[in-house]
Design a protein around this motif. Structure first.
Motif, PDB file in Angstrom:
ATOM      1  N   LEU A 111      50.309   0.667  19.519  1.00 52.68           N
ATOM      2  CA  LEU A 111      49.081   1.187  18.913  1.00 52.68           C
ATOM      3  C   LEU A 111      48.769   0.378  17.656  1.00 52.68           C
ATOM      4  CD1 LEU A 111      49.967   3.449  20.829  1.00 52.68           C
ATOM      5  CD2 LEU A 111      49.134   5.093  19.159  1.00 52.68           C
ATOM      6  N   ARG A 112      47.538   0.454  17.217  1.00 49.64           N
ATOM      7  CA  ARG A 112      47.186  -0.283  16.003  1.00 49.64           C
ATOM      8  C   ARG A 112      46.242   0.536  15.137  1.00 49.64           C
ATOM      9  NH1 ARG A 112      43.660  -5.316  16.587  1.00 49.64           N
ATOM     10  NH2 ARG A 112      45.127  -5.918  18.202  1.00 49.64           N
ATOM     11  N   GLN A 144      43.621   0.230  12.087  1.00 53.60           N
ATOM     12  CA  GLN A 144      42.884  -0.761  11.300  1.00 53.60           C
ATOM     13  C   GLN A 144      41.585  -0.205  10.737  1.00 53.60           C
ATOM     14  OE1 GLN A 144      42.584  -4.042  14.139  1.00 53.60           O
ATOM     15  NE2 GLN A 144      40.460  -3.560  14.635  1.00 53.60           N
ATOM     16  N   TRP A 145      41.114  -0.848   9.684  1.00 54.55           N
ATOM     17  CA  TRP A 145      39.864  -0.479   9.030  1.00 54.55           C
ATOM     18  C   TRP A 145      38.711  -1.103   9.810  1.00 54.55           C
ATOM     19  CZ3 TRP A 145      37.480   2.689   5.848  1.00 54.55           C
ATOM     20  CH2 TRP A 145      36.231   2.328   5.328  1.00 54.55           C
ATOM     21  N   GLU A 146      37.710  -0.306  10.140  1.00 54.56           N
ATOM     22  CA  GLU A 146      36.540  -0.819  10.849  1.00 54.56           C
ATOM     23  C   GLU A 146      35.304  -0.676   9.957  1.00 54.56           C
ATOM     24  OE1 GLU A 146      36.010  -2.278  14.090  1.00 54.56           O
ATOM     25  OE2 GLU A 146      38.081  -2.646  13.512  1.00 54.56           O
ATOM     26  N   ALA A 169      32.211  -1.362  10.514  1.00 51.86           N
ATOM     27  CA  ALA A 169      31.026  -0.824  11.194  1.00 51.86           C
ATOM     28  C   ALA A 169      31.067   0.704  11.271  1.00 51.86           C
ATOM     29  CB  ALA A 169      30.907  -1.409  12.597  1.00 51.86           C
ATOM     30  N   GLN A 170      32.275   1.275  11.303  1.00 50.58           N
ATOM     31  CA  GLN A 170      32.400   2.737  11.383  1.00 50.58           C
ATOM     32  C   GLN A 170      32.711   3.342  10.017  1.00 50.58           C
ATOM     33  OE1 GLN A 170      34.610   4.166  14.977  1.00 50.58           O
ATOM     34  NE2 GLN A 170      35.010   2.004  15.327  1.00 50.58           N
ATOM     35  N   VAL A 183      40.522   3.395  12.113  1.00 49.39           N
ATOM     36  CA  VAL A 183      40.640   3.886  13.487  1.00 49.39           C
ATOM     37  C   VAL A 183      42.054   3.610  13.972  1.00 49.39           C
ATOM     38  CG1 VAL A 183      38.196   3.495  14.025  1.00 49.39           C
ATOM     39  CG2 VAL A 183      39.882   1.724  14.593  1.00 49.39           C
ATOM     40  N   LEU A 209      43.884   2.600  17.383  1.00 48.98           N
ATOM     41  CA  LEU A 209      43.559   2.052  18.708  1.00 48.98           C
ATOM     42  C   LEU A 209      44.751   2.196  19.630  1.00 48.98           C
ATOM     43  CD1 LEU A 209      41.945  -1.056  17.103  1.00 48.98           C
ATOM     44  CD2 LEU A 209      40.712   0.494  18.636  1.00 48.98           C
ATOM     45  N   TYR A 210      44.504   2.635  20.853  1.00 48.71           N
ATOM     46  CA  TYR A 210      45.561   2.771  21.837  1.00 48.71           C
ATOM     47  C   TYR A 210      44.975   2.452  23.211  1.00 48.71           C
ATOM     48  CZ  TYR A 210      43.434   7.418  22.223  1.00 48.71           C
ATOM     49  OH  TYR A 210      42.545   8.454  22.368  1.00 48.71           O
ATOM     50  N   MET A 213      40.390   5.356  21.375  1.00 53.82           N
ATOM     51  CA  MET A 213      40.317   5.094  19.942  1.00 53.82           C
ATOM     52  C   MET A 213      40.068   6.415  19.228  1.00 53.82           C
ATOM     53  SD  MET A 213      37.726   2.537  18.023  1.00 53.82           S
ATOM     54  CE  MET A 213      36.292   2.794  19.029  1.00 53.82           C
ATOM     55  N   ARG A 243      37.889   7.204  26.418  1.00 50.66           N
ATOM     56  CA  ARG A 243      37.798   8.428  25.644  1.00 50.66           C
ATOM     57  C   ARG A 243      37.352   8.073  24.230  1.00 50.66           C
ATOM     58  NH1 ARG A 243      40.644   9.334  30.091  1.00 50.66           N
ATOM     59  NH2 ARG A 243      41.489   7.286  29.754  1.00 50.66           N
ATOM     60  N   ILE A 244      36.077   8.080  24.041  1.00 50.44           N
ATOM     61  CA  ILE A 244      35.520   7.783  22.722  1.00 50.44           C
ATOM     62  C   ILE A 244      34.467   8.836  22.461  1.00 50.44           C
ATOM     63  CG2 ILE A 244      34.025   6.199  21.461  1.00 50.44           C
ATOM     64  CD1 ILE A 244      35.382   3.923  22.511  1.00 50.44           C
ATOM     65  N   PRO A 267      27.094   1.230  17.127  1.00 50.50           N
ATOM     66  CA  PRO A 267      27.504  -0.093  17.606  1.00 50.50           C
ATOM     67  C   PRO A 267      28.120  -0.042  19.006  1.00 50.50           C
ATOM     68  CG  PRO A 267      29.037   0.721  15.937  1.00 50.50           C
ATOM     69  CD  PRO A 267      27.940   1.729  16.026  1.00 50.50           C
ATOM     70  N   LEU A 281      29.119  -6.773  15.206  1.00 48.94           N
ATOM     71  CA  LEU A 281      28.348  -5.519  15.317  1.00 48.94           C
ATOM     72  C   LEU A 281      29.252  -4.288  15.264  1.00 48.94           C
ATOM     73  CD1 LEU A 281      25.772  -6.170  18.206  1.00 48.94           C
ATOM     74  CD2 LEU A 281      25.440  -6.442  15.754  1.00 48.94           C
ATOM     75  N   GLY A 282      30.564  -4.479  15.468  1.00 48.95           N
ATOM     76  CA  GLY A 282      31.475  -3.343  15.408  1.00 48.95           C
ATOM     77  C   GLY A 282      32.281  -3.119  16.685  1.00 48.95           C
ATOM     78  N   GLN A 308      37.241  -2.249  20.904  1.00 53.70           N
ATOM     79  CA  GLN A 308      38.041  -2.153  22.129  1.00 53.70           C
ATOM     80  C   GLN A 308      37.523  -3.213  23.085  1.00 53.70           C
ATOM     81  OE1 GLN A 308      40.553  -0.724  23.573  1.00 53.70           O
ATOM     82  NE2 GLN A 308      41.026   1.207  22.533  1.00 53.70           N
ATOM     83  N   TYR A 320      41.174  -5.042  19.872  1.00 51.71           N
ATOM     84  CA  TYR A 320      42.344  -4.462  20.546  1.00 51.71           C
ATOM     85  C   TYR A 320      42.146  -4.783  22.028  1.00 51.71           C
ATOM     86  CZ  TYR A 320      45.929  -0.980  21.663  1.00 51.71           C
ATOM     87  OH  TYR A 320      47.059  -0.338  22.095  1.00 51.71           O
ATOM     88  N   TYR A 351      51.297   4.850  30.695  1.00 52.94           N
ATOM     89  CA  TYR A 351      50.038   5.521  31.009  1.00 52.94           C
ATOM     90  C   TYR A 351      49.751   5.323  32.484  1.00 52.94           C
ATOM     91  CZ  TYR A 351      49.293   5.011  25.950  1.00 52.94           C
ATOM     92  OH  TYR A 351      49.422   5.041  24.584  1.00 52.94           O
TER      93      TYR A 351
END
Lengths: 93, 389
Positions: A17-18, A20-22, A24-25, A29, A31-32, A36, B4-5, B16, B63-64, B67, B94, B186
């Motif tokens: 997993l990671r 990190q600062w995003e 744009a958001q 976040v 990440l896996y 996310m 899953r977002i 974005p 843009l952001g 994943q 990622y 998974y």
């Protein structure tokens, strides 16, 4: 439910997993594979201190110092327990 | 794709493109009967070059996008996969490699690790050599097993993906045992979604309600035994539901797919939708495509909706379901997804389930090659006008 995390446990971001600062958001976040999680400020503050070296006690002390507040122990332990149950964190010995 | 977002609820200003899928090539050594690739893939234009892919990565990341899925076809068919991964890693993506495993060698898996690949999604078609090889129309089971061992050796998180349908859904227990044995963390048990080649084979791939019920019971027992150690995502076959899936979290909300020739799509199946123009990254920036193009803006918000969706309180949850499914089944992409039992076309779904239950009865363990259409280059052009009967 998982057992509570002990004071000497050394939590770390789970393998693969990671965190990190995003920009744009405007958020950290986690990440896996396949997903996310957007973290709020306190979750990010806790997780970013979980480096597998510091113990739960160290993390609480660091947070209390950084934010100038006391009595965070229960709250931090509860979040770390939850994060372990969700497999975001793993405990290193 | 079953990401899953959380979707942004407001359509006024799109967020974005958080999730970027690059279909690097349609070339693939497998010929799977349930492939979602367009049935006319052989007509696709020339593949983008390395520099174009890297420019897309840079623009999307700014843009952001965060994943990244590298898919196909079989992405390992691209010899420049390693430099693409290296660039994506430097940019902060990622990175997930979505692969059949065919073309993976120890040298490549090591180079990909070094380049910064984060995890690998390996597909199997079944837990048995016989059915795996039949469904992909190849002899690949042993090879995939070796790739699984390599994934473990190089310490990648492993997602095992198996597309489920009538011919293999009775093997869910064995598939889960295989996942445990090969060390997957998974498992994605993705019931077939009926687009592309799967749409043509729909009547022979839809499981029965009874098969589905047994599979779900098996899954519950597995989860109870294994707990969080292996996470199993079970993608429900939506034909058996009464509410549609929140497909792509709404078109143009978080997903951006780039096809091998550079066409940008809000969903990997969206090219079928009539009346939409999808720009190509050779001619437009990712920013202009995402925010300004007709193809991406058309199905944002709810202005396009018809009844019963328009006045439905659930429209902010499921966005009216899948536009491609609405189009394929009703001929109008703006209709409610007929999976919804509030749709006046819901009978098209229940009838399909009913018809499939009577088609090729008893074929669950004896797949009949003659009635299934395998994805290959030769049949790609002639089948484009076929419909399920």
């Amino acid at each position: 439910m998982s057992a509570a995390v002990s004071a000497t446990a050394k939590p770390a971001i789970a393998h693969g997993l990671r965190l990190q600062w995003e920009p744009a958001q405007e958020a950290h976040v986690l990440l896996y594979p396949e997903g996310m999680v957007k973290l709020n400020g306190s979750a990010a503050a806790i997780l970013s201190r979980c480096d597998g070296i510091r113990t739960l006690t160290d993390i609480v002390a660091d947070l209390e110092r950084s934010y100038g507040v006391a009595g965070l122990s229960d709250e931090v332990a509860a979040f770390i327990t939850l994060a372990v149950a969700k497999c975001w964190l793993e405990i290193r010995s | 794709m079953n990401a899953r977002i959380e979707a942004p609820s407001s359509a006024a200003r799109p967020g974005p493109p958080l999730w970027l899928l690059l279909e690097l090539t349609y070339r693939c050594p497998l010929h799977c009967v349930f492939c979602y690739n367009p049935t006319d893939f052989a007509n696709t234009g020339q593949e983008l070059g390395t520099d174009d892919w890297i420019r897309v990565l840079r623009e999307a990341r700014s843009l952001g996008a965060v994943q990244l899925g590298l898919s196909g076809g079989e992405p390992l068919a691209r010899e420049d996969l390693e430099p693409i991964v290296a660039q994506a890693h430097t940019l902060g993506f990622y990175i997930n490699l979505i692969t059949s495993g065919i073309g993976m060698t120890e040298a490549r898996i090591k180079a990909l690790k070094y380049a910064g690949l984060d995890h690998i999604q390996l597909s199997f078609q079944d837990s048995t050599r016989e059915l795996n090889d039949f469904l992909s129309s190849t002899r690949t089971f042993e090879l995939k097993s070796q790739v699984a061992a390599l994934i473990r050796k190089y310490d990648y998180p492993m997602v095992l993906n198996v597309v489920l349908h009538r011919l293999n859904i009775d093997h869910v227990g064995e598939i889960l045992e295989m996942a445990e044995r090969i060390g997957a963390q998974y498992v994605e048990l993705a019931n077939t979604q009926y687009y592309g080649w799967a749409w043509l084979n729909r009547d022979r791939l839809l499981p029965s309600r009874e098969q589905l019920r047994r599979a779900e019971q098996t899954l519950q027992r597995f989860r109870a035994r294994v707990g969080e150690k292996i996470k199993v995502f079970f993608v429900v076959p939506d034909y058996f539901e009464t509410r549609p899936k929140a497909c792509m979290n709404g078109l143009g909300s978080v997903f951006l797919t780039i096809t091998p020739d550079g066409t940008a799509l809000p969903c990997h199946a969206a090219r079928m939708l009539p009346g939409l123009t999808f720009p190509n990254v050779r001619e437009a920036s990712v920013q202009a495509i995402w925010y300004d193009s007709q193809g991406f803006n058309h199905f944002r918000g709810d202005g396009w909706m018809k009844e019963p969706c328009r006045s439905c309180p659930e429209k902010t949850r499921d966005f009216g379901g899948c536009r491609c499914q609405a189009y394929l089944l009703t001929g109008d992409a703006a209709n409610a997804d007929p999976v919804c039992d509030l749709s006046p076309h819901h009978h098209l779904v229940t009838e399909a389930v009913e018809r499939a239950a009577h088609s090729g009865a008893g074929s669950a363990r004896k797949p009949n090659e003659k009635v299934l259409l395998f994805r290959d280059h030769r049949s790609s052009i002639p089948v484009t006008t076929l419909q399920p009967d």
